[in-house]
Design a protein around this motif. Structure first.
Motif, mmCIF file in Angstrom:
data_model
loop_
_atom_site.group_PDB
_atom_site.id
_atom_site.type_symbol
_atom_site.label_atom_id
_atom_site.label_comp_id
_atom_site.label_asym_id
_atom_site.label_seq_id
_atom_site.Cartn_x
_atom_site.Cartn_y
_atom_site.Cartn_z
ATOM 1 N N ARG A 1 -19.116 0.326 3.266
ATOM 2 C CA ARG A 1 -17.737 -0.122 2.986
ATOM 3 C C ARG A 1 -17.119 -0.742 4.231
ATOM 4 O O ARG A 1 -15.907 -0.742 4.411
ATOM 5 N N THR B 1 -7.137 3.714 7.835
ATOM 6 C CA THR B 1 -8.560 4.056 7.803
ATOM 7 C C THR B 1 -8.806 5.550 7.679
ATOM 8 O O THR B 1 -9.773 5.981 7.046
ATOM 9 N N GLU C 1 -10.848 -4.467 7.309
ATOM 10 C CA GLU C 1 -9.586 -5.081 6.854
ATOM 11 C C GLU C 1 -8.420 -4.100 7.020
ATOM 12 O O GLU C 1 -7.353 -4.440 7.519
ATOM 13 N N ALA C 2 -8.687 -2.817 6.677
ATOM 14 C CA ALA C 2 -7.625 -1.800 6.786
ATOM 15 C C ALA C 2 -7.221 -1.576 8.245
ATOM 16 O O ALA C 2 -6.037 -1.503 8.579
ATOM 17 N N ASN D 1 0.838 -1.203 0.000
ATOM 18 C CA ASN D 1 0.000 0.000 0.000
ATOM 19 C C ASN D 1 0.870 1.248 0.000
ATOM 20 O O ASN D 1 1.952 1.270 0.594
ATOM 21 N N ASP E 1 -16.441 -3.736 5.371
ATOM 22 C CA ASP E 1 -15.386 -4.761 5.277
ATOM 23 C C ASP E 1 -14.040 -4.144 4.886
ATOM 24 O O ASP E 1 -12.984 -4.582 5.347
ATOM 25 N N GLU E 2 -14.072 -3.112 4.034
ATOM 26 C CA GLU E 2 -12.804 -2.459 3.653
ATOM 27 C C GLU E 2 -12.182 -1.748 4.850
ATOM 28 O O GLU E 2 -10.979 -1.813 5.084
ATOM 29 N N GLU F 1 -11.797 8.892 0.625
ATOM 30 C CA GLU F 1 -12.618 8.395 -0.486
ATOM 31 C C GLU F 1 -14.100 8.559 -0.179
ATOM 32 O O GLU F 1 -14.888 8.980 -1.024
ATOM 33 N N LEU G 1 -8.488 6.181 4.034
ATOM 34 C CA LEU G 1 -9.640 5.630 3.304
ATOM 35 C C LEU G 1 -10.862 6.530 3.450
ATOM 36 O O LEU G 1 -11.674 6.662 2.538
#
Ligand SMILES: NC(=O)c1ccc[n+]([C@@H]2O[C@H](COP(=O)([O-])OP(=O)(O)OC[C@H]3O[C@@H](n4cnc5c(N)ncnc54)[C@H](O)[C@@H]3O)[C@@H](O)[C@H]2O)c1
Ligand SMILES: N/C(=C\C=C\C=O)C(=O)O
Length: 486
Positions: free
Chosen positions: A80, A186, A86-87, A2, A82-83, A192, A189
């Protein structure tokens, strides 16, 4: 691999210097990302974008329109989920079972909660009699504070960042966030999501880096920052308070703690064990509200200690995605070294290690990670460093007491004043003792049970100010009085 860039004025941008630093997974210390380190230029661009956004479309929105937008941010985080999960777990190593129940749901809730507070909380009005008997009306009017610097820690990255960004934006401010260098994912993220929901560019900005002589210091010393909200260590809070003094910027500080748990003989013992297990060991003990000092009334001391040891022995260490795991690693090898230092110090100071005390063998694949054993000590003196200093790991010391007066004195014998947990089935005693505890937050027969409308913050060296519910309004808005002569 990443690559975490800054999020400035609605776009992801790299550092002009090209400087980056490593992002490693606590589970096995593997290199999982490179993070751009912001210089003065990037921080200045972010702050100026935030300043400009105040006068742009964001500043034209009504409170109701802002609230609608922030509710859509909350909904998008949940879409979102799950994203984000996971992050967060990749950055922190924490089990999915914890982050899916605490971190990510609160990341969304922190936007919704403050929107409702704002929509339903009145300002104030006073009618003044005047010498001409015609009188005057006084109206309280709240306006945004301006550009808020948000500096957040690594233990609950999304939760603690949105705990500040939610109310800040709800009140019409714009923000520049500097997440912890340990956990960039996060917060990055969320940029976004802000774009997806139509939050205007410049309202939410992210710069990455460290503290001193890096993004953190550049941000808190920037002259266009109107207020600073910080969560982290007390010593860091002191440094930030000094920076805020230049230009008289308001601060909100949520700092360290060395929280007591008080178990009375008239408690529900299983509730007290279950609650103390969570308060001492959840999130690998990396919760500022956690219990590192446990005081147990003598008649139930042996039974309580026995049950705690049995429960600690059942904790399941494992990878985040291991559904059976309820105990992950510490956030980094550096932090593991700090906690292990205190494990060794405890023995030097004369502790009996009832369970744990070392580094577990996690097998070849994981032994490079920041793993450490959950630990219980007994037998330390009240002035031991392990009893006085915040460790911020999965460990606690359990000590008997004999009287209510004695345990209140023991609980308050600390420079901190963040939280406490009291276990008793006697409601009069619960209130009597809770009122005497020198802390900002006291739970009775519970722990980390959160009502986001309530005041949240620490006393003594655990912080300055209260956030949560209407209490955040004093920090995130300017209150003006308008006096109208009739
Ligand atoms: N009271 C609360 O609500 C609360 C919540 C979570 C964590 N904490 C505390 O946070 C600590 C653990 O988190 P941490 O290790 O990330 O804390 P920390 O103080 O080391 O860092 C917190 C943040 O401050 C930044 N920072 C460090 N020095 C700075 C400086 N001079 N200027 C500007 N920014 C600077 C860091 O980069 C990071 O983003 C513990 O003490 C814990 O008790 C408190
Ligand atoms: N600020 C909050 C939690 C802090 C946790 C500390 O580690 C919250 O629940 O709002």
């Amino acid at each position: 691999m990443n690559e975490f860039k800054h999020f400035i004025n609605g776009a992801y941008v790299g550092s002009a210097s090209g400087k980056t630093f490593e992002n490693r997974c606590p589970v096995d210390n593997s290199l999982i990302g490179l993070v751009h380190e912001a210089g003065l230029d990037e921080v200045d661009q972010a702050v100026r974008a935030a300043k400009a956004a105040l006068k742009g479309p964001w500043g034209q929105l009504s409170q109701a329109q802002r609230i609608e937008l922030l509710n859509s941010v909350a909904e998008r985080i949940n879409q979102r989920f799950d994203e984000f999960l996971e992050a967060e777990c990749r950055d922190t190593g924490k089990p999915y079972s914890i982050a899916s129940h605490i971190d990510i749901p609160r990341g969304a809730a922190n936007f919704k909660a403050f929107s409702e507070t704002l929509a339903n909380h009145p300002t104030e009005a006073f009618r003044l009699d005047a010498p001409d008997h015609l009188g005057a009306i006084n109206l309280g009017h709240r306006t945004p504070k301006g550009v808020i610097a948000v500096i957040s820690p690594w233990n609950l990255p999304l939760l603690l960042m949105t705990w500040k960004v939610g109310p800040a934006l709800a009140c019409g401010n714009t923000v520049v966030v500097k997440p912890s260098e340990e956990t960039p994912a996060t917060t990055t993220l969320l940029g976004e999501v802000m774009n997806e929901c139509g939050v205007p560019p410049g309202v939410f900005n992210v710069v990455h880096g460290f503290g001193p002589n890096s993004a953190g210091e550049f941000l808190t010393t920037h002259p266009l920052i109107d207020a600073i909200t910080f969560t982290g260590e007390t010593r860091t809070g002191e440094a930030i308070m000094k920076a805020a003094a230049v230009g008289l910027r308001n601060i909100s500080l949520e700092c360290g703690g060395k929280n007591p748990g008080i178990v009375f003989a008239d408690c529900d013992l299983e509730k007290a064990v279950e609650g103390t297990m969570r308060s001492a060991f959840v999130n690998c003990g990396q919760v500022c509200l956690g219990t590192e000092r446990v005081y147990v009334e003598r008649p139930v001391y042996d039974a309580f200690l026995k049950r705690m040891k049995e429960q600690v022995a059942k904790l399941k260490l494992g990878r985040p995605e291991d559904t059976a795991a309820n105990f992950g690693p510490l956030v980094s090898l550096e932090h593991r070294n700090k906690v292990k230092y205190y494990y060794d110090l405890a023995v030097e100071e004369g502790a009996t290690v009832e369970i744990g005390g070392g580094i577990p063998d996690m097998g070849e694949a994981l032994n490079g990670g920041a793993w450490i054993e959950p630990t219980i000590w007994t037998g330390l003196a009240d002035d031991a460093r392990v009893i006085r200093e915040e460790i911020f790991g999965p460990c606690c010391h359990i000590r008997p007491f004999d009287t209510e007066e004695e345990v209140i004195q023991l609980a308050n014998d600390t420079e901190y004043g963040l939280a406490a947990a009291i276990w008793t089935e006697n409601s009069s005693r619960a209130i009597r003792v809770a009122e005497q505890i020198e802390a900002g937050l006291v739970w009775v027969n519970s722990w980390f049970l959160r009502d986001l409308r309530t005041a949240f913050g620490g006393a003594k060296q655990s912080g300055i100010g209260r956030e949560g519910g209407v209490h955040g309004l004093e920090f995130y808005t300017e209150l003006k009085n308008i006096c109208i002569k009739l």
